[in-house]
Design an enzyme around this catalytic site. Structure first.
Site, mmCIF file in Angstrom:
data_model
loop_
_atom_site.group_PDB
_atom_site.id
_atom_site.type_symbol
_atom_site.label_atom_id
_atom_site.label_comp_id
_atom_site.label_asym_id
_atom_site.label_seq_id
_atom_site.Cartn_x
_atom_site.Cartn_y
_atom_site.Cartn_z
ATOM 1 N N GLU A 261 0.848 -1.198 0.000
ATOM 2 C CA GLU A 261 0.000 0.000 0.000
ATOM 3 C C GLU A 261 0.878 1.241 0.000
ATOM 4 O OE1 GLU A 261 -2.805 0.374 3.173
ATOM 5 O OE2 GLU A 261 -3.500 -1.691 3.023
ATOM 6 N N GLU A 312 -13.830 5.842 -0.310
ATOM 7 C CA GLU A 312 -14.634 4.885 0.455
ATOM 8 C C GLU A 312 -15.354 5.605 1.591
ATOM 9 O OE1 GLU A 312 -12.429 0.878 0.844
ATOM 10 O OE2 GLU A 312 -10.848 2.386 0.602
ATOM 11 N N LYS A 315 -15.316 4.041 5.291
ATOM 12 C CA LYS A 315 -14.062 3.751 5.963
ATOM 13 C C LYS A 315 -13.994 4.518 7.275
ATOM 14 C CE LYS A 315 -9.430 2.603 4.397
ATOM 15 N NZ LYS A 315 -8.677 2.771 5.626
ATOM 16 N N GLU A 321 -9.098 9.359 5.519
ATOM 17 C CA GLU A 321 -9.137 7.937 5.169
ATOM 18 C C GLU A 321 -10.180 7.631 4.093
ATOM 19 O OE1 GLU A 321 -7.164 5.593 6.107
ATOM 20 O OE2 GLU A 321 -6.046 6.618 7.700
#
Length: 357
Positions: A261, A312, A315, A321
């Protein structure tokens, strides 16, 4: 984790650009895109595979989701299959459970699904509740693969957060704060890679007084950190080499490293901007595909996953985030991502990281 930058033609072509990065290397299958699933409005697995399979070469699943695996059948996409942290205790304590997991989630799909790695857990040392189960689970999965005669085809590893490090500056002085010598021995004995999640964004965000934006975003044209004979002009290389130095200090200098990641959010913090996200990811792509390697491992391309494909909205954590995506969930680009203009051959692969809940 989100406004379109660029002209109308770029808007129409941006998806193709993202999944058709260019490289001068026939095996330039090194850049990945993480496809998180923590949103309430995502395309189905079949839609994603259908949309991208002509360009994708590699996929990572956080867990063995059968619908995702079914969609990947005969796609030609190479797959990393994950085992969730909540599954580690059962697999660590019961070889039969490990055998069953491999039978159900690997043998049931392989080789129709081209599985390359099994990622046992994720950032386990960041959650002490699972640490004691990690190595036994890895050993049991390795034994299960051997029982299935797949040990030479599929390798076992586990991704680490940078919090597993103790000292991280300068890179040559990198050390692990956790005792992972047994994990490294396992990787060495089984020809498996070390997996790490590397985020210059978080290091920069927390240290803007001592880390420059140019160093974090691959924009520095001169040496920023002089580490003996090693010179660093970007934070990504320094963080990767810190892991490599830490492995060397434990007697493991040859284990390959995969960056599972890395990315930069486009909103949610004063340094999380569209411009910074676009700059980081574009420069990362150019750097990785250049085969420059890092100062400790020059001339070696490191497999690298960009997080993430979609923003997202479900999340957890801080607002940033939820803004790491290259796309909104309706496929509207968050910003444009271009390949290096001097490159000449289409990349055969993009990694997709399927986060399953």
């Amino acid at each position: 984790m989100a406004s379109l930058q660029g002209n109308k033609d770029c808007y129409a072509l941006v998806l193709l650009i993202i999944v058709s990065f260019y490289t001068t290397h026939a095996d330039g299958e090194k850049i990945g895109v993480c496809y998180g699933m923590l949103s309430d409005s995502l395309p189905s697995h079949n839609e994603v595979v259908t949309l991208l399979k002509s360009n994708i070469g590699k996929v990572r699943l956080y867990e063995a989701n059968r619908d995702a695996m079914q969609a990947l059948k005969s796609s030609g996409i190479e797959v990393i299959v994950g085992i969730g942290n909540n599954e580690l205790e059962k697999i660590a304590g019961d070889q039969g459970a490990a055998n069953g997991w491999v039978n159900d989630n690997i043998k049931a799909f392989y080789p129709s699904v081209d599985i390359k790695y099994i990622a046992v857990g994720n950032e386990v040392f960041a959650n002490r509740a699972y640490v004691s189960y990690l190595l036994p689970a890895m050993n049991n999965i390795q034994t299960a693969l051997s029982n299935a005669n797949l040990q030479n085809d599929i390798k076992v590893s586990t991704p680490h957060a940078t919090s597993v490090l103790n000292n991280s500056y300068p890179p040559s002085q990198g050390t692990f704060g956790e005792d992972i010598s047994s994990i490294l021995k396992f990787l060495s004995d089984n020809d498996s890679p070390f997996m790490a999640n590397v985020y210059p964004y978080f290091s920069y965000k927390d240290n803007t007084d001592s880390i420059s934006a140019d160093y974090a975003l691959f924009r520095s044209m001169s040496t920023v950190v002089n580490d003996g004979s090693l010179m660093y002009n970007n934070l990504f290389d320094a963080m990767v080499d810190t892991f490599i130095s830490a492995m060397e200090k434990l007697g493991h200098s040859n284990i390959p490293i995969v960056i599972t990641e890395t990315g930069w959010p486009s909103a949610g913090n004063v340094v999380a901007t569209v411009d910074n996200a676009r700059t980081y990811n574009n420069n990362l792509i150019k750097h990785v595909l250049s085969n420059a390697g890092t100062p400790k491992r020059p001339g070696t391309t490191i497999d690298t996953y960009i997080f993430a494909l979609f923003n997202e909205n479900q999340k957890g954590g801080d607002e940033e985030e939820r803004h790491f995506g290259l796309f909104e969930t309706n496929k509207t680009p968050a910003y444009t991502v271009f390949s290096s203009p001097e490159s000449s051959r289409s990349l055969k692969v993009v990694y997709i990281y399927l986060t399953v809940v």
